[in-house]
Design a protein around this motif. Structure first.
Motif, PDB file in Angstrom:
ATOM      1  N   ILE A 142      20.515 101.281  40.001  1.00 37.45           N
ATOM      2  CA  ILE A 142      20.940 101.595  38.629  1.00 37.45           C
ATOM      3  C   ILE A 142      20.030 100.881  37.609  1.00 37.45           C
ATOM      4  CG2 ILE A 142      23.320 102.131  39.227  1.00 37.45           C
ATOM      5  CD1 ILE A 142      24.122  99.314  38.331  1.00 37.45           C
ATOM      6  N   PRO A 143      20.064 101.344  36.347  1.00 36.00           N
ATOM      7  CA  PRO A 143      19.117 100.795  35.368  1.00 36.00           C
ATOM      8  C   PRO A 143      19.178  99.288  35.166  1.00 36.00           C
ATOM      9  CG  PRO A 143      20.094 102.804  34.517  1.00 36.00           C
ATOM     10  CD  PRO A 143      20.805 102.507  35.816  1.00 36.00           C
ATOM     11  N   TYR A 144      20.376  98.674  35.223  1.00 37.70           N
ATOM     12  CA  TYR A 144      20.437  97.233  34.920  1.00 37.70           C
ATOM     13  C   TYR A 144      21.582  96.559  35.678  1.00 37.70           C
ATOM     14  CZ  TYR A 144      20.484  92.907  32.152  1.00 37.70           C
ATOM     15  OH  TYR A 144      20.435  91.587  31.742  1.00 37.70           O
ATOM     16  N   VAL A 145      21.265  95.432  36.283  1.00 37.60           N
ATOM     17  CA  VAL A 145      22.254  94.578  36.953  1.00 37.60           C
ATOM     18  C   VAL A 145      21.940  93.139  36.567  1.00 37.60           C
ATOM     19  CG1 VAL A 145      23.157  93.740  39.179  1.00 37.60           C
ATOM     20  CG2 VAL A 145      22.414  96.124  38.963  1.00 37.60           C
ATOM     21  N   ALA A 146      22.976  92.353  36.279  1.00 38.27           N
ATOM     22  CA  ALA A 146      22.732  90.928  35.996  1.00 38.27           C
ATOM     23  C   ALA A 146      23.945  90.106  36.414  1.00 38.27           C
ATOM     24  CB  ALA A 146      22.446  90.709  34.518  1.00 38.27           C
ATOM     25  N   THR A 147      23.684  88.838  36.727  1.00 40.79           N
ATOM     26  CA  THR A 147      24.769  87.877  36.895  1.00 40.79           C
ATOM     27  C   THR A 147      24.710  86.918  35.700  1.00 40.79           C
ATOM     28  OG1 THR A 147      23.362  86.431  38.220  1.00 40.79           O
ATOM     29  CG2 THR A 147      24.732  87.998  39.418  1.00 40.79           C
ATOM     30  N   ALA A 148      25.875  86.386  35.329  1.00 39.56           N
ATOM     31  CA  ALA A 148      25.933  85.486  34.165  1.00 39.56           C
ATOM     32  C   ALA A 148      27.044  84.476  34.405  1.00 39.56           C
ATOM     33  CB  ALA A 148      26.199  86.285  32.893  1.00 39.56           C
ATOM     34  N   THR A 149      27.114  83.492  33.521  1.00 40.06           N
ATOM     35  CA  THR A 149      28.087  82.409  33.693  1.00 40.06           C
ATOM     36  C   THR A 149      28.612  81.954  32.334  1.00 40.06           C
ATOM     37  OG1 THR A 149      28.304  80.085  34.338  1.00 40.06           O
ATOM     38  CG2 THR A 149      26.093  80.808  33.772  1.00 40.06           C
ATOM     39  N   VAL A 150      29.839  81.460  32.323  1.00 35.77           N
ATOM     40  CA  VAL A 150      30.353  80.908  31.065  1.00 35.77           C
ATOM     41  C   VAL A 150      29.717  79.549  30.763  1.00 35.77           C
ATOM     42  CG1 VAL A 150      32.541  82.155  30.984  1.00 35.77           C
ATOM     43  CG2 VAL A 150      32.421  80.000  32.241  1.00 35.77           C
ATOM     44  N   ALA A 151      28.917  79.026  31.687  1.00 37.86           N
ATOM     45  CA  ALA A 151      28.197  77.777  31.406  1.00 37.86           C
ATOM     46  C   ALA A 151      26.985  78.031  30.513  1.00 37.86           C
ATOM     47  CB  ALA A 151      27.737  77.119  32.703  1.00 37.86           C
ATOM     48  N   ASP A 152      26.548  79.253  30.393  1.00 34.21           N
ATOM     49  CA  ASP A 152      25.417  79.573  29.512  1.00 34.21           C
ATOM     50  C   ASP A 152      25.770  80.838  28.725  1.00 34.21           C
ATOM     51  OD1 ASP A 152      23.078  80.055  28.190  1.00 34.21           O
ATOM     52  OD2 ASP A 152      21.779  79.679  29.920  1.00 34.21           O
ATOM     53  N   LEU A 153      26.525  80.599  27.643  1.00 36.88           N
ATOM     54  CA  LEU A 153      27.061  81.730  26.882  1.00 36.88           C
ATOM     55  C   LEU A 153      25.973  82.465  26.107  1.00 36.88           C
ATOM     56  CD1 LEU A 153      30.286  79.861  25.804  1.00 36.88           C
ATOM     57  CD2 LEU A 153      30.213  81.880  27.273  1.00 36.88           C
ATOM     58  N   HIS A 154      24.919  81.723  25.761  1.00 40.04           N
ATOM     59  CA  HIS A 154      23.811  82.356  25.060  1.00 40.04           C
ATOM     60  C   HIS A 154      23.138  83.387  25.973  1.00 40.04           C
ATOM     61  CE1 HIS A 154      21.174  81.098  21.433  1.00 40.04           C
ATOM     62  NE2 HIS A 154      21.275  82.391  21.541  1.00 40.04           N
ATOM     63  N   ASP A 155      22.930  82.982  27.222  1.00 37.24           N
ATOM     64  CA  ASP A 155      22.338  83.882  28.209  1.00 37.24           C
ATOM     65  C   ASP A 155      23.268  85.077  28.467  1.00 37.24           C
ATOM     66  OD1 ASP A 155      20.298  84.394  30.350  1.00 37.24           O
ATOM     67  OD2 ASP A 155      22.044  84.131  31.649  1.00 37.24           O
ATOM     68  N   LEU A 156      24.571  84.792  28.521  1.00 39.64           N
ATOM     69  CA  LEU A 156      25.554  85.862  28.730  1.00 39.64           C
ATOM     70  C   LEU A 156      25.460  86.901  27.598  1.00 39.64           C
ATOM     71  CD1 LEU A 156      29.287  85.234  29.676  1.00 39.64           C
ATOM     72  CD2 LEU A 156      28.623  87.055  28.168  1.00 39.64           C
ATOM     73  N   GLU A 157      25.436  86.409  26.355  1.00 39.78           N
ATOM     74  CA  GLU A 157      25.330  87.331  25.207  1.00 39.78           C
ATOM     75  C   GLU A 157      24.033  88.138  25.278  1.00 39.78           C
ATOM     76  OE1 GLU A 157      25.535  84.966  21.685  1.00 39.78           O
ATOM     77  OE2 GLU A 157      27.714  85.179  21.534  1.00 39.78           O
ATOM     78  N   ARG A 158      22.965  87.454  25.671  1.00 36.92           N
ATOM     79  CA  ARG A 158      21.672  88.152  25.746  1.00 36.92           C
ATOM     80  C   ARG A 158      21.733  89.298  26.762  1.00 36.92           C
ATOM     81  NH1 ARG A 158      17.505  88.326  28.989  1.00 36.92           N
ATOM     82  NH2 ARG A 158      18.205  86.688  30.409  1.00 36.92           N
ATOM     83  N   LYS A 159      22.369  89.023  27.894  1.00 31.45           N
ATOM     84  CA  LYS A 159      22.433  90.044  28.935  1.00 31.45           C
ATOM     85  C   LYS A 159      23.321  91.219  28.519  1.00 31.45           C
ATOM     86  CE  LYS A 159      21.066  87.004  32.689  1.00 31.45           C
ATOM     87  NZ  LYS A 159      21.449  85.891  33.566  1.00 31.45           N
TER      88      LYS A 159
END
Ligand SMILES: Cc1ncc(C[n+]2csc(CCOP(=O)(O)OP(=O)(O)O)c2C)c(N)n1
Ligand code: SF4
Length: 342
Positions: free
Chosen positions: A214-231
């Motif tokens: 699929i076009p996009y897959v990512a993992t994220a964490t509440v420890a890095d909310l900036h990264d989460l928002e970016r994804k």
């Protein structure tokens, strides 16, 4: 943007912890680097007054994810929610904490319902209205898995978000196929010769999503909310099927202190147990490096679901098996800086 900010940006990269709180406004970084939460006109997708436990990682992750999605779509967003904690604590009838159109599907069909919503918007000539489906790890990796795979395979225009607290929390902490090895749950008790969840079971839905191409897959964490928002922002800029898997500690189910939610989420990443990566069209495009790998004990010890591991010599052997899983992830996703890595 003021002169001081420009100077700082031009000369050094600020670390996450130097940016101040999200609500204060990340004043040390330039406007384009600021978090959605720093904005005075943020949507507050999930308002206060909901009934999540204190320190609930799922509530935190959902607020940041949906706020970012609302901003990315100029508030043209519909969210479909599988049954589970997030659905229950946000919408005790007749109240709701959501500031966006929101539908409760069944436990297992959020992906299919969201596909229908996206199709309806297309037929109505409202392509600007985008659709998100969301659910816990039980609703995603177990009962909703068939609908999710279908959504991926058809490349339906939906972002599916899984909030992974590693068990069926809403019904009393039963094991799911995202429960980690050795964890005690109501259905994997800390008794017998091999207490807790069985090693060698479970599945990685992020990897399975990547395998769908699929076009996009990512993992994220509440420890890095900036990264989460970016994804989330990146995902909403893409059409077709997208999948985001967010690691969200659950103080009640994990037996951890409510003030430890962010710390545990960070330790999961820094130990290598929860790798952060992105993939596009079936190819892994990047992973977030770890500055210094921490031993898995640092992550396991503050959680009562792993207390039995520290109570016997046999348990210590099993900690080594958990460490081996972390080390394997570090190598597989190249999480430590190695020669030749970017
Ligand atoms: C078909 C069906 N089976 C069982 C249930 C009961 N049920 C409601 S929520 C839930 C657990 C949800 O777990 P998860 O998806 O992991 O989300 P969490 O509560 O952990 O966020 C279960 C089993 C249901 N609502 N529907
Ligand atoms: S049980 Fe866990 S996921 Fe559910 S509201 Fe409480 S902390 Fe959040």
């Amino acid at each position: 943007m003021n002169d001081r900010t420009i100077t700082m940006d031009a000369t050094q990269k600020l670390h996450f912890y130097q940016k101040g709180t999200f609500t204060v406004g990340n004043r040390l970084v330039s406007e384009e680097q600021r978090a959605v939460q720093a904005s005075a006109d943020r949507s507050n997708a999930l308002t206060c007054g909901h009934r999540a436990c204190q320190g609930c990682g799922e509530a935190l992750g959902a607020r940041f994810a949906i706020d970012a999605a609302m901003r990315a779509t100029d508030n043209n967003l519909i969210a479909v929610n599988a049954t589970g904690c997030l659905e229950v604590f946000t919408t005790p009838y007749p109240e709701t904490s959501w500031q966006t159109p929101w539908l409760h599907s069944l436990f297992g069909n959020a992906a299919a319902v969201a596909t229908g919503v996206a199709a309806a918007m297309r037929v109505k000539g409202r392509p600007e209205v985008r659709t998100i489906a969301q659910g816990g790890d039980g609703g995603t990796t177990d009962i909703g898995f068939g609908c999710l795979s279908g959504m991926f395979e058809r490349n339906d225009d939906v972002l599916y978000i899984c909030y992974d607290n590693e068990a069926y929390m809403n019904t009393g902490v039963q094991r799911s196929s995202a429960t980690p090895p050795a964890a005690r749950t109501a259905t994997t008790p800390a008794m017998g010769r091999a207490p807790g969840n069985v090693f060698g079971t479970g599945k990685s839905v992020p990897k399975i999503a990547v395998a769908h191409g699929i076009p996009y897959v990512a993992t994220a964490t509440v420890a890095d909310l900036h990264d989460l928002e970016r994804k989330v922002t990146k995902a909403m800029g893409i059409h077709g099927a997208r999948y985001l898997h967010i690691h969200v500690p659950c103080p009640l189910g994990w037996g951890s202190a409510s003030h430890d939610t962010i710390r545990l989420a960070r330790l999961a990443v820094e130990s290598g147990l929860f790798p952060l990566f992105e993939a596009e069209h079936g190819v892994i495009t990047g992973s977030q490096k770890i500055r210094r790998q921490v031993p898995v004990e640092d992550y396991l010890k503050p959680q009562r679901r792993f207390a039995h591991l520290f109570a016997s010599e046999e348990g210590k052997k099993r900690i080594k098996l958990v460490q081996a899983i972390a080390d394997h992830n570090i190598a597989e996703y190249r999480l430590l800086d190695q020669e030749g890595d970017a």
